[in-house]
Design a protein around this motif. Structure first.
Motif, PDB file in Angstrom:
ATOM      1  N   SER A  25      63.565  -1.223 -41.607  1.00 49.25           N
ATOM      2  CA  SER A  25      64.847  -1.935 -41.651  1.00 49.25           C
ATOM      3  C   SER A  25      64.853  -2.873 -42.850  1.00 49.25           C
ATOM      4  O   SER A  25      63.799  -3.226 -43.388  1.00 49.25           O
ATOM      5  N   THR A  28      65.679  -8.963 -41.738  1.00 47.25           N
ATOM      6  CA  THR A  28      66.690  -9.592 -40.882  1.00 47.25           C
ATOM      7  C   THR A  28      66.229 -11.019 -40.573  1.00 47.25           C
ATOM      8  O   THR A  28      65.102 -11.396 -40.906  1.00 47.25           O
ATOM      9  N   ASP A  30      65.120 -12.021 -37.972  1.00 48.75           N
ATOM     10  CA  ASP A  30      63.968 -11.894 -37.071  1.00 48.75           C
ATOM     11  C   ASP A  30      62.810 -11.142 -37.712  1.00 48.75           C
ATOM     12  O   ASP A  30      61.919 -10.651 -37.011  1.00 48.75           O
ATOM     13  N   PHE A  32      61.316  -7.924 -40.214  1.00 50.12           N
ATOM     14  CA  PHE A  32      61.733  -6.539 -40.469  1.00 50.12           C
ATOM     15  C   PHE A  32      60.950  -5.603 -39.556  1.00 50.12           C
ATOM     16  O   PHE A  32      59.901  -5.962 -39.012  1.00 50.12           O
ATOM     17  N   THR A  71      71.582  -1.666 -40.499  1.00 50.41           N
ATOM     18  CA  THR A  71      71.288  -2.757 -41.433  1.00 50.41           C
ATOM     19  C   THR A  71      70.735  -3.991 -40.731  1.00 50.41           C
ATOM     20  O   THR A  71      69.881  -4.693 -41.268  1.00 50.41           O
ATOM     21  N   ASN A  72      71.216  -4.264 -39.520  1.00 49.02           N
ATOM     22  CA  ASN A  72      70.776  -5.459 -38.796  1.00 49.02           C
ATOM     23  C   ASN A  72      69.627  -5.176 -37.836  1.00 49.02           C
ATOM     24  O   ASN A  72      69.191  -6.074 -37.120  1.00 49.02           O
ATOM     25  N   THR A 114      77.326   0.349 -41.194  1.00 51.25           N
ATOM     26  CA  THR A 114      76.801   0.594 -39.822  1.00 51.25           C
ATOM     27  C   THR A 114      77.816   1.236 -38.878  1.00 51.25           C
ATOM     28  O   THR A 114      77.511   1.429 -37.703  1.00 51.25           O
TER      29      THR A 114
END
Length: 351
Positions: A25, A28, A30, A32, A71-72, A114
């Motif tokens: 990913s 983010t 949080d 990746f 993406t997220n 997305t």
């Protein structure tokens, strides 16, 4: 001398069959994440930095050939030999939708915004599913010259890239017209295609050659012959000064992008390497192999004393940094598939 130093990877166990696709990913809030596809039919989600297992998506009934995250990193998708592509909630592990096909699905990709999911496979049809209306029939682009092996989006979702299992070349499709606007010619079938993070290059692997193409004008920028047949290649995302390649010799090779000189070679897999990908920050890269393991290699000097990343039965440990701690908190109640097993809380039963 420093270039040839021995790199000790994090070894991620858990898959019981060959690992055939990897996807990182973007970074983010949080951290990746890394998702892996395997012939064991169960894609796995991991912390991209530490390799620690987060959860397993259960529901496919055949080999999973492709996987991706949006993406997220909130949703995952997978394409399988069970004639379906599935959409998953990446936080809970729940199956959100199953998109039925008439043959094996070899590749899938989320659009940059997305909202769309692109699939391709043995049917020779590119399908675009609207994820806001998952029950609606997909848009179909059905004049691919061969069975589809890889797909990707580029140009802010205005162009689709595809390659075929049995014939060479990469085809670029205009999404609006559904027509092929350009073909990037290769001698052998393209087994791996990647659009660089900055959108400048398309990296392809065909036979024993890795090529880099201008993603906007479609000219060939670099072409390098490899020491063996290569199945996958990936360009370093931040500096773009090196690339990795893996294939039938079981090694992960590192090359200088500008000269093609081999600057490193990582040995450790016990079977052909099917997929290699750089992490979004370029500080590490992952390889997946016929041997069923994923290995995460540090690009720079490793500061962790190595060994196994936690397999699919351990909690995230002290090795994890802040991003992973945050992830653990968010997904500690991760439900795996439809059996209702609780991921992080059920480790003891899996041990």
């Amino acid at each position: 001398m420093d270039k040839k130093r021995t790199v000790v990877p994090l070894v991620c166990h858990g898959h019981s069959r060959p690992v055939v696709d990897l996807f990182y990913s973007p970074i983010t809030p949080d951290g990746f994440f890394l998702i892996s596809a395997s012939k064991d039919s169960s894609p796995m989600l991991r912390n991209g930095e530490t390799g620690d297992w987060i959860g397993t998506f259960e529901g496919h009934k055949g080999a999973v050939w492709s996987c991706c995250l949006d993406t997220n990193a909130l949703r995952a998708a997978s394409g399988s030999a069970d004639f379906s592509a599935k959409l998953w909630d990446a936080l809970s592990g729940d199956e959100l939708h199953s998109f039925e096909h008439k043959h094996i699905v070899r590749s899938c990709a989320f659009s940059e915004d997305t909202h769309l999911l692109l699939t391709g496979g043995v049917e020779k049809i590119l399908r675009i599913f609207d994820l806001n209306r998952p029950d609606a029939p997909p848009r179909e682009v059905d004049n691919s010259p061969g069975s589809i092996r890889t797909v990707a989006w580029l140009h802010s979702d205005q162009t689709i890239l595809s390659s075929c299992t049995d014939i060479g070349g990469v085809r670029l499709w205009d999404v609006r017209s559904g027509k092929i606007v350009q073909t990037l010619e290769t001698k052998s079938p393209v087994t791996s295609s990647e659009v660089s993070q900055d959108g400048r290059y398309i990296t392809t692997a065909d036979g024993s050659t890795v090529k880099f193409w201008d993603a906007n004008h479609f000219g060939l920028v670099k072409s390098y012959n490899m020491p063996c047949n290569i199945e996958s290649a990936s360009l370093e995302p931040k500096l773009g000064n090196k690339f990795i390649a893996g294939g039938e010799d079981m090694w992960v090779h590192i090359f200088d992008f500008h000269t093609g000189e081999e600057i490193g070679c990582n040995k450790g897999h016990h079977g052909p390497v099917h997929c290699v990908r750089f992490s979004p920050g370029g500080e590490s890269y992952a390889s997946g192999s016929e041997d069923g393991t994923i290995r995460i290699w540090q690009t720079g000097p490793a500061n962790n004393v190595e060994g196994d990343a936690n397999p699919s039965n351990g909690p995230v440990t002290g090795k994890a940094k802040v991003g992973a701690d945050e992830v653990t908190r968010k997904v500690e109640d991760l439900q795996i598939g439809k059996e209702g097993k609780i991921g992080e809380k059920d480790n003891a039963a899996d041990a």
